[in-house]
Design a protein around this motif. Sequence first.
Motif, PDB file in Angstrom:
ATOM      1  N   LEU A  91       0.837  -1.193   0.000  1.00 51.93           N
ATOM      2  CA  LEU A  91       0.000   0.000   0.000  1.00 51.93           C
ATOM      3  C   LEU A  91       0.872   1.243   0.000  1.00 51.93           C
ATOM      4  CD1 LEU A  91      -2.739  -1.047   2.585  1.00 51.93           C
ATOM      5  CD2 LEU A  91      -2.705  -1.392   0.104  1.00 51.93           C
ATOM      6  N   PHE A  92       0.400   2.288  -0.667  1.00 53.48           N
ATOM      7  CA  PHE A  92       1.167   3.532  -0.738  1.00 53.48           C
ATOM      8  C   PHE A  92       1.054   4.279   0.586  1.00 53.48           C
ATOM      9  CE2 PHE A  92      -0.159   2.827  -5.211  1.00 53.48           C
ATOM     10  CZ  PHE A  92       1.105   2.630  -5.754  1.00 53.48           C
ATOM     11  N   PRO A  93       2.167   4.517   1.294  1.00 55.69           N
ATOM     12  CA  PRO A  93       2.086   5.127   2.625  1.00 55.69           C
ATOM     13  C   PRO A  93       1.657   6.590   2.610  1.00 55.69           C
ATOM     14  CG  PRO A  93       4.374   4.893   1.933  1.00 55.69           C
ATOM     15  CD  PRO A  93       3.543   4.160   0.916  1.00 55.69           C
ATOM     16  N   HIS A  94       1.823   7.269   1.460  1.00 59.02           N
ATOM     17  CA  HIS A  94       1.482   8.689   1.388  1.00 59.02           C
ATOM     18  C   HIS A  94       0.025   8.919   1.009  1.00 59.02           C
ATOM     19  CE1 HIS A  94       2.380   7.505  -2.725  1.00 59.02           C
ATOM     20  NE2 HIS A  94       1.790   8.602  -3.159  1.00 59.02           N
ATOM     21  N   LEU A  95      -0.729   7.835   0.781  1.00 59.84           N
ATOM     22  CA  LEU A  95      -2.141   7.946   0.422  1.00 59.84           C
ATOM     23  C   LEU A  95      -3.017   7.373   1.523  1.00 59.84           C
ATOM     24  CD1 LEU A  95      -2.111   6.776  -3.325  1.00 59.84           C
ATOM     25  CD2 LEU A  95      -2.082   9.132  -2.450  1.00 59.84           C
ATOM     26  N   SER A  96      -4.233   7.881   1.629  1.00 53.51           N
ATOM     27  CA  SER A  96      -5.202   7.303   2.562  1.00 53.51           C
ATOM     28  C   SER A  96      -5.610   5.920   2.072  1.00 53.51           C
ATOM     29  CB  SER A  96      -6.437   8.200   2.664  1.00 53.51           C
ATOM     30  OG  SER A  96      -7.167   8.166   1.443  1.00 53.51           O
ATOM     31  N   VAL A  97      -6.320   5.194   2.928  1.00 57.98           N
ATOM     32  CA  VAL A  97      -6.803   3.869   2.533  1.00 57.98           C
ATOM     33  C   VAL A  97      -7.690   3.969   1.298  1.00 57.98           C
ATOM     34  CG1 VAL A  97      -8.310   1.971   3.246  1.00 57.98           C
ATOM     35  CG2 VAL A  97      -6.599   2.872   4.841  1.00 57.98           C
ATOM     36  N   ALA A  98      -8.637   4.908   1.284  1.00 56.52           N
ATOM     37  CA  ALA A  98      -9.529   5.053   0.128  1.00 56.52           C
ATOM     38  C   ALA A  98      -8.764   5.438  -1.126  1.00 56.52           C
ATOM     39  CB  ALA A  98     -10.613   6.085   0.428  1.00 56.52           C
ATOM     40  N   ASP A  99      -7.791   6.332  -0.987  1.00 60.96           N
ATOM     41  CA  ASP A  99      -7.033   6.767  -2.158  1.00 60.96           C
ATOM     42  C   ASP A  99      -6.153   5.648  -2.700  1.00 60.96           C
ATOM     43  OD1 ASP A  99      -8.174   9.262  -2.180  1.00 60.96           O
ATOM     44  OD2 ASP A  99      -6.529  10.242  -1.113  1.00 60.96           O
ATOM     45  N   ASP A 135      -4.807   6.174   7.702  1.00 58.74           N
ATOM     46  CA  ASP A 135      -3.451   5.945   7.210  1.00 58.74           C
ATOM     47  C   ASP A 135      -3.267   4.437   7.088  1.00 58.74           C
ATOM     48  OD1 ASP A 135      -0.645   5.420   7.137  1.00 58.74           O
ATOM     49  OD2 ASP A 135      -0.230   7.321   8.137  1.00 58.74           O
ATOM     50  N   PRO A 136      -2.744   3.934   5.965  1.00 61.71           N
ATOM     51  CA  PRO A 136      -2.570   2.485   5.815  1.00 61.71           C
ATOM     52  C   PRO A 136      -1.761   1.846   6.936  1.00 61.71           C
ATOM     53  CG  PRO A 136      -2.227   3.579   3.716  1.00 61.71           C
ATOM     54  CD  PRO A 136      -2.359   4.656   4.744  1.00 61.71           C
ATOM     55  N   GLU A 137      -0.857   2.604   7.539  1.00 61.30           N
ATOM     56  CA  GLU A 137      -0.004   2.048   8.591  1.00 61.30           C
ATOM     57  C   GLU A 137      -0.775   1.753   9.869  1.00 61.30           C
ATOM     58  OE1 GLU A 137       3.174   0.935   8.373  1.00 61.30           O
ATOM     59  OE2 GLU A 137       2.707   1.273   6.262  1.00 61.30           O
ATOM     60  N   THR A 138      -1.986   2.291   9.983  1.00 58.59           N
ATOM     61  CA  THR A 138      -2.793   2.023  11.178  1.00 58.59           C
ATOM     62  C   THR A 138      -3.610   0.736  11.042  1.00 58.59           C
ATOM     63  OG1 THR A 138      -4.751   3.265  10.429  1.00 58.59           O
ATOM     64  CG2 THR A 138      -3.000   4.519  11.536  1.00 58.59           C
ATOM     65  N   LEU A 139      -3.548   0.082   9.896  1.00 61.24           N
ATOM     66  CA  LEU A 139      -4.330  -1.126   9.654  1.00 61.24           C
ATOM     67  C   LEU A 139      -3.591  -2.368  10.121  1.00 61.24           C
ATOM     68  CD1 LEU A 139      -5.644  -0.485   6.015  1.00 61.24           C
ATOM     69  CD2 LEU A 139      -6.660   0.237   8.186  1.00 61.24           C
ATOM     70  N   GLN A 143      -6.387  -6.409   7.513  1.00 58.91           N
ATOM     71  CA  GLN A 143      -7.051  -5.263   6.899  1.00 58.91           C
ATOM     72  C   GLN A 143      -6.271  -4.764   5.685  1.00 58.91           C
ATOM     73  OE1 GLN A 143      -7.186  -2.805  10.406  1.00 58.91           O
ATOM     74  NE2 GLN A 143      -9.257  -3.474  10.972  1.00 58.91           N
ATOM     75  N   LYS A 144      -4.958  -4.748   5.784  1.00 51.93           N
ATOM     76  CA  LYS A 144      -4.135  -4.349   4.639  1.00 51.93           C
ATOM     77  C   LYS A 144      -4.340  -5.295   3.465  1.00 51.93           C
ATOM     78  CE  LYS A 144      -0.401  -2.136   7.268  1.00 51.93           C
ATOM     79  NZ  LYS A 144       1.030  -2.222   7.671  1.00 51.93           N
ATOM     80  N   ALA A 145      -4.458  -6.590   3.755  1.00 52.62           N
ATOM     81  CA  ALA A 145      -4.683  -7.570   2.696  1.00 52.62           C
ATOM     82  C   ALA A 145      -6.017  -7.322   1.998  1.00 52.62           C
ATOM     83  CB  ALA A 145      -4.639  -8.980   3.269  1.00 52.62           C
ATOM     84  N   ARG A 146      -7.032  -6.937   2.760  1.00 49.65           N
ATOM     85  CA  ARG A 146      -8.342  -6.654   2.172  1.00 49.65           C
ATOM     86  C   ARG A 146      -8.269  -5.447   1.246  1.00 49.65           C
ATOM     87  NH1 ARG A 146     -12.605  -7.163   7.252  1.00 49.65           N
ATOM     88  NH2 ARG A 146     -11.696  -9.032   8.194  1.00 49.65           N
ATOM     89  N   VAL A 147      -7.550  -4.406   1.691  1.00 45.96           N
ATOM     90  CA  VAL A 147      -7.412  -3.204   0.865  1.00 45.96           C
ATOM     91  C   VAL A 147      -6.643  -3.531  -0.414  1.00 45.96           C
ATOM     92  CG1 VAL A 147      -6.442  -0.874   0.753  1.00 45.96           C
ATOM     93  CG2 VAL A 147      -7.545  -1.664   2.860  1.00 45.96           C
ATOM     94  N   ALA A 148      -5.574  -4.308  -0.299  1.00 43.74           N
ATOM     95  CA  ALA A 148      -4.788  -4.673  -1.478  1.00 43.74           C
ATOM     96  C   ALA A 148      -5.640  -5.444  -2.478  1.00 43.74           C
ATOM     97  CB  ALA A 148      -3.575  -5.500  -1.062  1.00 43.74           C
ATOM     98  N   LEU A 149      -6.488  -6.345  -1.980  1.00 43.92           N
ATOM     99  CA  LEU A 149      -7.360  -7.104  -2.866  1.00 43.92           C
ATOM    100  C   LEU A 149      -8.349  -6.191  -3.579  1.00 43.92           C
ATOM    101  CD1 LEU A 149      -8.610  -9.700  -4.006  1.00 43.92           C
ATOM    102  CD2 LEU A 149      -9.995  -9.837  -1.916  1.00 43.92           C
ATOM    103  N   GLN A 150      -8.979  -5.295  -2.851  1.00 45.53           N
ATOM    104  CA  GLN A 150      -9.958  -4.407  -3.472  1.00 45.53           C
ATOM    105  C   GLN A 150      -9.302  -3.467  -4.472  1.00 45.53           C
ATOM    106  OE1 GLN A 150     -13.343  -4.714  -3.217  1.00 45.53           O
ATOM    107  NE2 GLN A 150     -12.669  -6.575  -2.165  1.00 45.53           N
ATOM    108  N   ARG A 151      -8.071  -3.068  -4.202  1.00 47.13           N
ATOM    109  CA  ARG A 151      -7.351  -2.227  -5.172  1.00 47.13           C
ATOM    110  C   ARG A 151      -7.172  -2.972  -6.492  1.00 47.13           C
ATOM    111  NH1 ARG A 151      -1.590   0.061  -3.448  1.00 47.13           N
ATOM    112  NH2 ARG A 151      -1.101  -2.166  -3.515  1.00 47.13           N
ATOM    113  N   VAL A 152      -6.863  -4.248  -6.413  1.00 49.52           N
ATOM    114  CA  VAL A 152      -6.727  -5.050  -7.628  1.00 49.52           C
ATOM    115  C   VAL A 152      -8.072  -5.186  -8.331  1.00 49.52           C
ATOM    116  CG1 VAL A 152      -6.274  -7.370  -8.493  1.00 49.52           C
ATOM    117  CG2 VAL A 152      -4.690  -6.327  -6.889  1.00 49.52           C
ATOM    118  N   LEU A 153      -9.129  -5.487  -7.578  1.00 53.45           N
ATOM    119  CA  LEU A 153     -10.421  -5.761  -8.197  1.00 53.45           C
ATOM    120  C   LEU A 153     -11.034  -4.536  -8.868  1.00 53.45           C
ATOM    121  CD1 LEU A 153     -12.051  -8.167  -5.570  1.00 53.45           C
ATOM    122  CD2 LEU A 153     -10.916  -8.753  -7.727  1.00 53.45           C
TER     123      LEU A 153
END
Length: 215
Positions: A91-99, A135-139, A143-153
């Motif tokens: 995950l990009f550390p300079h972006l929010s989870v949604a971004d 912030d992705p670092e708070t996940l 939770q990070k795995a879920r965000v990474a999957l949704q980013r791909v989908l």
Amino acid sequence: MADRSALILEDISIRLHGRRLIALAGRVEPGTVLTVMGPSGSGKSTLLAFIGGFLDPVFSAQGRVSSGAVVLTDLPAEERRAGILFQDPLLFPHLSVADNIAIAVPGAVRSPRQRRQMAMAALERVGLAGFGKRDPETLSGGQKARVALQRVLVSEPRLLLLDEPFSKLDATLRDQVREMVFAEARTAGLPMILVTHDAADAVAAGGPVHNVGAE
């Protein structure tokens, strides 16, 4: 949306310094998983690199990969639409989870508001509603795995390549994330190729298994 076409592997052969690492042919139907099993260093991840279009030139490769009428191996990597999950979520550390998710929405969706709405809907699908501004670092790892999957989908891939994405999770999380990844990809109608050294991954995937040897 997913193309829902089978992935066809025709006479794939990958060599390093003349020694063959991978020899494979087959068909991966939408929503099913082909598992490539082997120990670390066996060269199994080179198959994903070949399919995705980013194989290191130190390797030599032959064969053809197609999705429906599209011959992926005739296309540059950026046009193959091969979604990939790695061991790390990246995950990009300079972006929010949604971004982190919105950035992967196809360029045809030009409205920033619409892109963000798509990202928030993707988070809600995996139980992370309200996490968009985090912030992705708070996940947690799961939770990070879920965000990474949704980013791909949200990128609308033709297929999903899984490069040992569960190997760094503890046993409980591994089972949960593995089930989620397979379920989401099946719903999207994506053919999947999983490389792993863990027999439990192959059992959970439920599809054919191709074994490769150690180097």
